[in-house]
Design a protein around this motif. Structure first.
Motif, PDB file in Angstrom:
ATOM      1  N   ALA A 260       0.807  -1.221   0.000  1.00 44.50           N
ATOM      2  CA  ALA A 260       0.000   0.000   0.000  1.00 44.50           C
ATOM      3  C   ALA A 260       0.844   1.276   0.000  1.00 44.50           C
ATOM      4  O   ALA A 260       0.293   2.377  -0.131  1.00 44.50           O
ATOM      5  CB  ALA A 260      -0.921   0.004   1.220  1.00 44.50           C
ATOM      6  N   ARG A 261       2.177   1.157   0.109  1.00 47.94           N
ATOM      7  CA  ARG A 261       3.025   2.347   0.213  1.00 47.94           C
ATOM      8  C   ARG A 261       2.991   3.198  -1.053  1.00 47.94           C
ATOM      9  O   ARG A 261       2.837   4.407  -0.999  1.00 47.94           O
ATOM     10  CB  ARG A 261       4.490   1.960   0.520  1.00 47.94           C
ATOM     11  N   ASN A 262       3.188   2.573  -2.197  1.00 47.40           N
ATOM     12  CA  ASN A 262       3.146   3.291  -3.474  1.00 47.40           C
ATOM     13  C   ASN A 262       3.059   2.282  -4.621  1.00 47.40           C
ATOM     14  O   ASN A 262       3.063   1.065  -4.392  1.00 47.40           O
ATOM     15  CB  ASN A 262       4.357   4.220  -3.653  1.00 47.40           C
ATOM     16  N   GLU A 263       2.999   2.784  -5.838  1.00 48.01           N
ATOM     17  CA  GLU A 263       2.843   1.911  -7.001  1.00 48.01           C
ATOM     18  C   GLU A 263       4.036   0.974  -7.178  1.00 48.01           C
ATOM     19  O   GLU A 263       3.874  -0.204  -7.524  1.00 48.01           O
ATOM     20  CB  GLU A 263       2.668   2.768  -8.259  1.00 48.01           C
ATOM     21  N   ASN A 264       5.241   1.492  -6.954  1.00 52.53           N
ATOM     22  CA  ASN A 264       6.435   0.654  -7.078  1.00 52.53           C
ATOM     23  C   ASN A 264       6.408  -0.504  -6.085  1.00 52.53           C
ATOM     24  O   ASN A 264       6.748  -1.645  -6.428  1.00 52.53           O
ATOM     25  CB  ASN A 264       7.698   1.479  -6.842  1.00 52.53           C
ATOM     26  N   CYS A 265       6.029  -0.225  -4.843  1.00 50.65           N
ATOM     27  CA  CYS A 265       5.973  -1.253  -3.814  1.00 50.65           C
ATOM     28  C   CYS A 265       4.953  -2.328  -4.177  1.00 50.65           C
ATOM     29  O   CYS A 265       5.215  -3.535  -4.020  1.00 50.65           O
ATOM     30  CB  CYS A 265       5.639  -0.642  -2.462  1.00 50.65           C
ATOM     31  N   ALA A 266       3.799  -1.902  -4.656  1.00 50.81           N
ATOM     32  CA  ALA A 266       2.754  -2.854  -5.042  1.00 50.81           C
ATOM     33  C   ALA A 266       3.248  -3.766  -6.163  1.00 50.81           C
ATOM     34  O   ALA A 266       3.009  -4.986  -6.148  1.00 50.81           O
ATOM     35  CB  ALA A 266       1.501  -2.101  -5.476  1.00 50.81           C
ATOM     36  N   LYS A 267       3.957  -3.181  -7.131  1.00 48.59           N
ATOM     37  CA  LYS A 267       4.464  -3.971  -8.250  1.00 48.59           C
ATOM     38  C   LYS A 267       5.543  -4.945  -7.785  1.00 48.59           C
ATOM     39  O   LYS A 267       5.543  -6.127  -8.189  1.00 48.59           O
ATOM     40  CB  LYS A 267       5.014  -3.055  -9.341  1.00 48.59           C
ATOM     41  N   LEU A 268       6.457  -4.484  -6.941  1.00 48.67           N
ATOM     42  CA  LEU A 268       7.509  -5.354  -6.428  1.00 48.67           C
ATOM     43  C   LEU A 268       6.930  -6.531  -5.650  1.00 48.67           C
ATOM     44  O   LEU A 268       7.379  -7.673  -5.801  1.00 48.67           O
ATOM     45  CB  LEU A 268       8.461  -4.561  -5.527  1.00 48.67           C
ATOM     46  N   LEU A 269       5.941  -6.265  -4.806  1.00 50.89           N
ATOM     47  CA  LEU A 269       5.323  -7.326  -4.015  1.00 50.89           C
ATOM     48  C   LEU A 269       4.656  -8.347  -4.917  1.00 50.89           C
ATOM     49  O   LEU A 269       4.812  -9.571  -4.712  1.00 50.89           O
ATOM     50  CB  LEU A 269       4.308  -6.739  -3.038  1.00 50.89           C
ATOM     51  N   ALA A 270       3.933  -7.876  -5.940  1.00 55.62           N
ATOM     52  CA  ALA A 270       3.263  -8.793  -6.876  1.00 55.62           C
ATOM     53  C   ALA A 270       4.265  -9.667  -7.601  1.00 55.62           C
ATOM     54  O   ALA A 270       4.059 -10.872  -7.784  1.00 55.62           O
ATOM     55  CB  ALA A 270       2.417  -7.988  -7.868  1.00 55.62           C
ATOM     56  N   LEU A 271       5.392  -9.067  -8.022  1.00 54.51           N
ATOM     57  CA  LEU A 271       6.419  -9.828  -8.735  1.00 54.51           C
ATOM     58  C   LEU A 271       7.116 -10.819  -7.806  1.00 54.51           C
ATOM     59  O   LEU A 271       7.469 -11.926  -8.223  1.00 54.51           O
ATOM     60  CB  LEU A 271       7.441  -8.871  -9.346  1.00 54.51           C
ATOM     61  N   ALA A 272       7.301 -10.440  -6.540  1.00 56.00           N
ATOM     62  CA  ALA A 272       7.922 -11.351  -5.576  1.00 56.00           C
ATOM     63  C   ALA A 272       7.009 -12.548  -5.311  1.00 56.00           C
ATOM     64  O   ALA A 272       7.472 -13.699  -5.238  1.00 56.00           O
ATOM     65  CB  ALA A 272       8.220 -10.608  -4.283  1.00 56.00           C
ATOM     66  N   GLU A 273       5.705 -12.277  -5.164  1.00 54.71           N
ATOM     67  CA  GLU A 273       4.766 -13.376  -4.946  1.00 54.71           C
ATOM     68  C   GLU A 273       4.677 -14.261  -6.180  1.00 54.71           C
ATOM     69  O   GLU A 273       4.492 -15.480  -6.078  1.00 54.71           O
ATOM     70  CB  GLU A 273       3.393 -12.814  -4.582  1.00 54.71           C
ATOM     71  N   LYS A 274       4.846 -13.665  -7.351  1.00 54.04           N
ATOM     72  CA  LYS A 274       4.864 -14.432  -8.595  1.00 54.04           C
ATOM     73  C   LYS A 274       6.048 -15.393  -8.613  1.00 54.04           C
ATOM     74  O   LYS A 274       5.935 -16.529  -9.065  1.00 54.04           O
ATOM     75  CB  LYS A 274       4.936 -13.482  -9.797  1.00 54.04           C
ATOM     76  N   SER A 275       7.186 -14.918  -8.094  1.00 50.36           N
ATOM     77  CA  SER A 275       8.372 -15.770  -8.053  1.00 50.36           C
ATOM     78  C   SER A 275       8.169 -16.936  -7.072  1.00 50.36           C
ATOM     79  O   SER A 275       8.721 -18.029  -7.260  1.00 50.36           O
ATOM     80  CB  SER A 275       9.608 -14.962  -7.681  1.00 50.36           C
ATOM     81  N   ILE A 276       7.396 -16.716  -6.004  1.00 48.18           N
ATOM     82  CA  ILE A 276       7.092 -17.792  -5.058  1.00 48.18           C
ATOM     83  C   ILE A 276       6.249 -18.859  -5.737  1.00 48.18           C
ATOM     84  O   ILE A 276       6.495 -20.066  -5.617  1.00 48.18           O
ATOM     85  CB  ILE A 276       6.346 -17.252  -3.818  1.00 48.18           C
ATOM     86  N   ALA A 277       5.242 -18.408  -6.500  1.00 49.37           N
ATOM     87  CA  ALA A 277       4.348 -19.339  -7.178  1.00 49.37           C
ATOM     88  C   ALA A 277       5.085 -20.173  -8.221  1.00 49.37           C
ATOM     89  O   ALA A 277       4.681 -21.298  -8.531  1.00 49.37           O
ATOM     90  CB  ALA A 277       3.221 -18.553  -7.858  1.00 49.37           C
ATOM     91  N   ALA A 278       6.190 -19.605  -8.755  1.00 50.14           N
ATOM     92  CA  ALA A 278       6.947 -20.306  -9.795  1.00 50.14           C
ATOM     93  C   ALA A 278       7.877 -21.382  -9.226  1.00 50.14           C
ATOM     94  O   ALA A 278       8.455 -22.166  -9.988  1.00 50.14           O
ATOM     95  CB  ALA A 278       7.754 -19.306 -10.619  1.00 50.14           C
ATOM     96  N   LEU A 279       8.060 -21.394  -7.889  1.00 55.07           N
ATOM     97  CA  LEU A 279       8.981 -22.363  -7.282  1.00 55.07           C
ATOM     98  C   LEU A 279       8.456 -23.777  -7.377  1.00 55.07           C
ATOM     99  O   LEU A 279       7.254 -24.015  -7.329  1.00 55.07           O
ATOM    100  CB  LEU A 279       9.216 -21.992  -5.814  1.00 55.07           C
TER     101      LEU A 279
END
Length: 346
Positions: free
Chosen positions: A327-346
């Motif tokens: 919720a901090r800003n657009e960059n943070c939201a995008k980074l979190l989404a991409l990090a969770e995407k990397s978890i799903a890819a494991l």
């Protein structure tokens, strides 16, 4: 124009062209002074001591060799040059050339930096180092570059908990204690669990625990050893069987300084930085294993993280730390989404 004036003017023109070329500018700047590498960890040598200090010294020696002495470096350990949190501002301004520093320390200036110590988001070294070439790492690299920072070496470290009392295993074990988490997001979880937050850099943990200002501290396995926290602790929770506390602690360079250099110098810096990542991984894993022996010898009670406790930290992180970060800003939201995407890819 006289016969003497013509050749003299031509010579001045040639010298001016050489002096304004990128190669000349890079070499002239570097030759005028050694680049400073700052960090907060205990000093040593290339062969002995805290591996983060060793890495800085290895980096300096290798780059100097590859650039045939056109780049030289001076190492400033133990926060001798400046306070840990001041390093980011100095890097951005170009008044400091390089620093090895926990990325989350930049959170006051860059909210996005807290992705580097997001509890439960990275739970293994393979996952953390996989970020470098994944979308999340590429996006973080872009954001940091926009903020004036170049990532030279990706360094991940697992962390444990040193405590003056009983071991900290689950979140509820921190209730009523004065605790150092290491990042804003880690602090959110600890507050939810009922702890009082004490913010100090890792090099000040020992003094704070000795005085009683701090009951427990989360920090890397290497810092648990290097700062001799076993002298002020009665218990330790290790990361040798896994964990939820993984910290990105990169070697960073000022983009202002990096951009001044010739391409061959830039290439040497980036190549050496990448090569040293395997050294950092081996040393971090070795410290994860060694820390238990160090604390056991002082009579401290040593426990390991288990799957049940790890799940508790992750569940609490999703509703506190992760949600707040996104919720901090657009960059943070995008980074979190991409990090969770990397978890799903494991």
């Amino acid at each position: 124009m006289s016969l003497k004036t013509g050749p003299l003017l031509a010579r001045r023109t040639l010298l001016g062209a050489i002096a304004s070329s990128p190669l000349w500018l890079g070499n002239a700047w570097a030759a005028s002074q050694a680049m400073k590498i700052s960090h907060q960890f205990p000093g040593g040598s290339v062969m002995e001591g805290d591996f983060r200090d060793r890495l800085c010294r290895m980096f300096a020696a290798s780059v100097e060799k590859r650039t045939r002495g056109s780049l030289k470096f001076s190492i400033y350990p133990n926060a001798a040059l400046m306070a840990p949190n001041a390093q980011f501002g100095a890097l951005k301004k170009g008044s400091l050339e390089l620093a090895l520093v926990p990325l989350s320390y930049a959170a006051a200036e860059s909210p996005e930096a807290n992705i580097g110590l997001m509890p439960g988001l990275v739970t293994s070294y393979s996952q953390g180092y996989g970020w470098k070439n994944a979308e999340v790492g590429q996006e973080l690299t872009r954001i940091l570059a926009d903020q004036g920072l170049v990532v030279i070496s990706w360094i991940w470290q697992a962390g444990g908990v040193a405590a003056r009392g009983t071991p900290i295993l689950a979140p509820e074990d921190t209730r009523g204690l004065k605790v150092r988490g290491g990042s804003r997001e880690m602090d959110l979880i600890l507050q939810e669990a009922g702890a009082t937050i004490v913010n100090v850099p890792s090099n000040d943990i020992h003094a704070a625990m000795k005085s009683g200002a701090l009951d427990a501290a989360f920090t890397s396995s290497t810092s648990l050893i290097s700062f001799r926290l076993q002298d002020v602790s009665r218990s330790l929770t290790t990361a040798r069987s896994g964990g939820y506390w993984f910290m990105l602690e990169p070697l960073l360079m000022s983009k202002t300084v990096f951009d001044r250099l010739h391409k061959d110098q830039q290439s040497a810096i980036m190549a050496v930085g990448a090569e040293l990542e395997q050294f950092a991984l081996r040393m971090a894993q070795a410290d994860d294993a060694a820390v238990a022996n160090v604390y056991s010898r002082t009579g401290a009670r040593v426990v390991d993280m288990d799957a049940e406790a790890l799940k508790k930290w992750q569940e609490m992180a999703r509703t506190t730390a992760w949600a707040a970060f996104g919720a901090r800003n657009e960059n943070c939201a995008k980074l979190l989404a991409l990090a969770e995407k990397s978890i799903a890819a494991l």
